[in-house]
Design an enzyme around this catalytic site. Structure first.
Site, mmCIF file in Angstrom:
data_model
loop_
_atom_site.group_PDB
_atom_site.id
_atom_site.type_symbol
_atom_site.label_atom_id
_atom_site.label_comp_id
_atom_site.label_asym_id
_atom_site.label_seq_id
_atom_site.Cartn_x
_atom_site.Cartn_y
_atom_site.Cartn_z
ATOM 1 N N GLN A 126 -0.182 -11.687 2.651
ATOM 2 C CA GLN A 126 -0.115 -12.199 1.288
ATOM 3 C C GLN A 126 1.173 -13.000 1.116
ATOM 4 O OE1 GLN A 126 0.272 -9.173 -1.714
ATOM 5 N NE2 GLN A 126 -0.377 -10.524 -3.374
ATOM 6 N N GLY A 127 1.042 -14.271 0.748
ATOM 7 C CA GLY A 127 2.219 -15.108 0.531
ATOM 8 C C GLY A 127 2.383 -15.423 -0.946
ATOM 9 N N SER A 129 5.146 -13.466 -3.388
ATOM 10 C CA SER A 129 6.526 -13.308 -3.882
ATOM 11 C C SER A 129 7.490 -14.211 -3.140
ATOM 12 C CB SER A 129 6.984 -11.866 -3.702
ATOM 13 O OG SER A 129 6.245 -11.009 -4.511
ATOM 14 N N GLU A 244 -8.741 -5.480 -9.726
ATOM 15 C CA GLU A 244 -8.900 -4.098 -9.322
ATOM 16 C C GLU A 244 -8.846 -3.160 -10.510
ATOM 17 O OE1 GLU A 244 -10.415 -2.060 -7.238
ATOM 18 O OE2 GLU A 244 -9.796 -3.733 -5.964
ATOM 19 N N SER A 368 5.270 -4.317 -11.451
ATOM 20 C CA SER A 368 6.182 -3.180 -11.585
ATOM 21 C C SER A 368 5.793 -2.342 -12.812
ATOM 22 C CB SER A 368 7.620 -3.669 -11.741
ATOM 23 O OG SER A 368 7.793 -4.226 -13.030
ATOM 24 N N ASN A 369 6.290 -1.129 -12.853
ATOM 25 C CA ASN A 369 5.912 -0.265 -13.974
ATOM 26 C C ASN A 369 6.454 -0.782 -15.311
ATOM 27 O OD1 ASN A 369 4.498 1.147 -12.142
ATOM 28 N ND2 ASN A 369 5.478 3.117 -12.515
ATOM 29 N N GLU A 370 7.476 -1.608 -15.239
ATOM 30 C CA GLU A 370 7.948 -2.244 -16.474
ATOM 31 C C GLU A 370 6.933 -3.308 -16.919
ATOM 32 O OE1 GLU A 370 9.950 -1.396 -13.860
ATOM 33 O OE2 GLU A 370 10.577 0.304 -15.097
#
Lengths: 383, 396
Positions: A126-127, A129, A244, A368-370
């Site tokens: 996966q490219g 980030s 998903e 992220s969870n944020e």
């Protein structure tokens, strides 16, 4: 309201359990159950066994190997797979680029890539980030410039998980710097053997090599490897990331790890009421999470995802991390000892700290969870 | 497994929601109602009876409506949403449930018939050590066919107003249950912190009729009644925390400070997101436990599963109820400290519900004592504790 699975679904669950525990080699499943590192070959072998039985990509369109299952069936498939220690089908193939090509790809791309993707004959990376584009993915700066029919790619990707095994990389690139940042992104499929592409390892806090940097220096990519429209990559990225809603919370694997900790440390736990209370709390929270996952899959037949699905990633990763912390505390000084690659309970113990450190990633990746809190507060609560 | 309500259950929910909104949609009406005895609206109680809601979980032969605990749970969620002070949980679920489980056919017809029609208010008068199902503090003595009760119960829900008390008492066999007319005892009522009513009841040798079998030990029936009180009370609590989240969200969108609405501050919106997470996880566990309670009542599962489910709900609600209840006040700020605003009253009621039939710590202890007896929990198995602990590494 109905507490039981229907007979049909019970039979389905049993079928999955039987397949996973009898058809996937024990030595591969033990690696997963004992938290050791799977080799490339083991991941490929396991996915090929699943694919041969039609169990690798059940959520794909049926003409490419999908099974037209309900979300509940997929949930049961996923949970039984985790409980048995079967490596999940390679996420980059089965969960990410496969559905994208099936949805956005040309007929030629589908023909060329989908069968090999389902069978792990191609290992995808996966490219997405970049050093300056993490949660703010649309800020990505890797460029692709037209040269005849081809694209010339320059830039750097990072956090490429298992990129050292990759054959191909699906890559978000900036194709138009002059428009709003989301509107100038495209997706290219890039052969990782192409000249100018270099994979460099990143060593992590657990001492392992799981992720990489991928550098692109004048990498030439045929025009036929563009997915969807030029500058249409953001739509694809959102499709991929929002695809998903089953298996978002790693319930099965976390339950498995907790049950294992209870078994291995039975003596210690029997002596310590505080440990027992901590385990009860974790079991209870995992139960609430699993029930929430079931609520979501039972509800979402064909329609919009249930809003509660947004808590699955947030809570699922918190509990996953909490169990790794518990194991660290159970192991205590035993985790100082050497010999952590053995296949034994003691060695599982000794790996507890690297595992704990490794799983700090879980609340960072995949949004992220944020970001998850932002999705809940804005998207659901309207704040 | 299915968490959704069928059409009939959905219609029940809408009907109850509409009914209680007419009485308590304005929070001021709730304040006014709890300010004077009996602490609830007897007219609304009569309407609940007319709709068959007071007899929901009881058999039609006993004067009930022949529904299940799932339907009673729907009612309680809606009562919780508006903080209705009607004693549904203590009269219908707790006292009524005991009569349904233990009473003779004659007693069931008389007491549950009266409860369902709204003519008789029942209350369970249980003195015990910290949520124990065994009575202590009240003793029963037998003289021929006559039973008399001696002792004191400090906090009987609606004790000064109840027509019939179901009293637990120590007997030679263990703990017995007795029927005592409310006006036959010495009782002094008072308001509780959540706006409800409670009474100290003194039994000075009052004559009592055994509920059900005179000589039997009813400890396990009481335990089941306490467990159901937790599970059904958790439905009321769910209604409360859902509404607290709605109120908090609305407030963050409307209240301005520093020239902008509060939802511009991520420090606040992220905390609201965490409240949502607590509410949804609680919702799932409460719905599951309610189905377990209904399934046990239908004889499909054994009572140990009810006790386990109740303990799990108590643990969850102890955490989530406090989290949401406290954050709802904090995110509102000063306004939620005032009695004229409903958010804080919700937190008060949550505290009462938490301590009615066994709190988080109590049930955490119970679950911790047996945590080594099972492997991973499995809500899709015939029992959530179903899988035995794995004793050996698979294949190695």
């Amino acid at each position: 309201m109905q507490l039981q699975l229907t007979e049909e679904m019970q039979a389905f669950r049993e079928e999955m359990r039987t397949f996973f525990t009898t058809q996937v080699p024990q030595e591969i499943r033990d690696v997963v159950l004992q938290g050791r590192e799977l080799s490339r070959d083991q991941i490929v072998q396991s996915m090929q066994i699943l694919n041969a039985a039609g169990l690798a990509v059940p959520h794909w369109p049926s003409e490419w190997g999908g099974r037209d299952w309900t979300d509940l069936q997929r949930h049961l498939w996923n949970e039984e797979m985790q409980a048995a220690g079967v490596p999940a089908p390679l996420m980059f193939n089965a969960g990410m680029i496969g559905p994208v090509i099936a949805h956005f790809g040309t007929p030629e791309q589908k023909q060329e890539f989908l069968p090999k993707t389902a069978n792990c004959d191609i290992w995808w990376s996966q490219g997405f980030s970049e050093p300056d584009a993490g949660s703010d993915l649309a800020a990505l700066r890797t460029t692709a410039v037209r040269d005849g029919d081809d694209w010339i790619v320059n830039g750097q990707k990072t956090w490429t998980t298992l990129g050292q095994y990759g054959d191909w990389i699906f890559t978000l690139v900036r194709t138009n710097p002059d428009v709003k940042k989301q509107a100038g992104i495209s997706m290219l499929l890039i052969d990782m053997r192409t000249e100018g592409l270099e994979v460099r390892p990143i060593e992590l806090i657990d001492g392992g090599h799981e992720v990489n940097e991928v550098w692109f220096t004048d990498v030439r990519v045929p025009g036929a490897n563009l997915v969807g429209e030029v500058d249409g990559g953001w739509t694809i990225a959102k499709f991929l990331l929002g695809n998903e809603r089953v298996g978002v919370a790693p319930v099965g694997a976390t339950k498995q790890a907790l049950a294992r900790a209870k078994r291995i440390c039975a003596d210690l736990i029997a002596e310590d009421p505080l440990l027992r209370a901590r385990i009860v709390e974790l079991e209870n929270e995992l139960l609430a999470l699993e029930l929430t996952a079931l609520r979501v899959v039972a509800h979402s037949a064909g329609g919009e995802p249930h809003p509660a699905s947004s808590v699955l990633k947030l809570k699922g990763t918190e509990l996953q991390q909490a169990v790794t912390e518990l194991v660290v505390d159970l192991a205590g000084p035993a985790a100082f000892a050497l010999g952590d690659d053995e296949a034994s309970d003691e060695a599982w113990f000794r790996r507890s700290v690297p595992t704990y450190l490794n799983f700090r990633k879980a609340s960072i990746y995949g949004g992220s969870n944020e970001i998850q809190r932002q999705i809940i507060s804005r998207g659901i609560l309207g704040l | 497994m299915d968490f959704t309500y069928d059409d009939e259950q959905g219609a029940l929910r809408e009907a109850v929601r509409g009914l209680v909104a007419r009485t308590y949609g304005e929070y001021e009406n709730r304040r006014r109602t709890v300010a004077s005895d009996p602490g609830y609206d007897e007219r609304l109680w009569g309407q609940l009876a007319e709709m068959g809601l007071l007899g929901l979980p009881f058999g039609e032969d006993d004067g009930g409506s022949g529904a299940t605990w799932v339907e009673a749970a729907i009612v309680l969620q809606e009562l919780g949403r508006v903080l209705a002070p009607e004693p549904y949980l203590t009269a219908v679920v707790q006292a009524g449930g005991l009569v349904a489980d233990v009473g003779t056919a004659e007693q069931r017809a008389e007491l549950l018939g009266g409860l369902s029609s709204g003519e008789r208010l029942l209350s369970f008068a249980h003195a015990s050590r910290r949520w124990s199902p065994s009575a202590s503090g009240v003793t029963a003595s037998q003289d021929g066919d006559t039973w008399t009760l001696q002792g004191r119960i400090d906090a009987v829900p609606q004790g000064a107003n109840a027509d019939v008390l179901i009293v637990s008492a120590e007997t030679p066999a263990g703990t017995g249950l007795f029927v005592v007319p409310g006006d036959a005892v010495e009782r002094s009522g008072h308001a509780t912190y959540d706006g409800g009513r409670s009474a100290r009841v003194v039994l000075g040798g009052v004559a009592a009729t055994p509920l059900g079998d005179a000589g039997a030990d009813q400890t396990s029936a009481i335990a089941a009644a306490l467990d159901r009180t937790i599970v059904l009370g958790a439905n009321e609590a769910l209604g409360i925390i859902e509404q607290q989240l709605v109120d908090t969200t609305a407030y963050l969108k409307s209240r301005k400070q520093f020239g902008v609405t509060l939802n511009n501050f991520q420090a606040l919106t992220f905390r609201a997101a965490d409240m949502y997470t607590s509410v949804e996880l609680t919702h799932s566990l409460v719905a599951w436990a309610t189905m377990v309670a209904a399934s046990v009542a239908a004889g499909e599962r054994d009572s140990e599963q009810l006790s386990d489910a109740a303990a799990r709900v108590a643990v969850q609600l102890g955490t989530a109820g406090r989290h949401v209840g406290q954050e709802a006040i904090q995110l509102h700020g000063g306004i939620a400290m005032t009695a004229e605003y409903r958010v804080g009253a919700g937190t008060s009621r949550l505290t009462y519900l938490e301590h009615l039939a066994g709190d988080r710590g109590h049930h955490l202890n119970e679950l911790a004592a047996v945590v080594a007896d099972h492997g991973a929990l499995d809500p899709l198995a015939a029992s959530v504790l179903g899988s035995a602990p794995v004793t050996a590494e698979v294949g190695s």
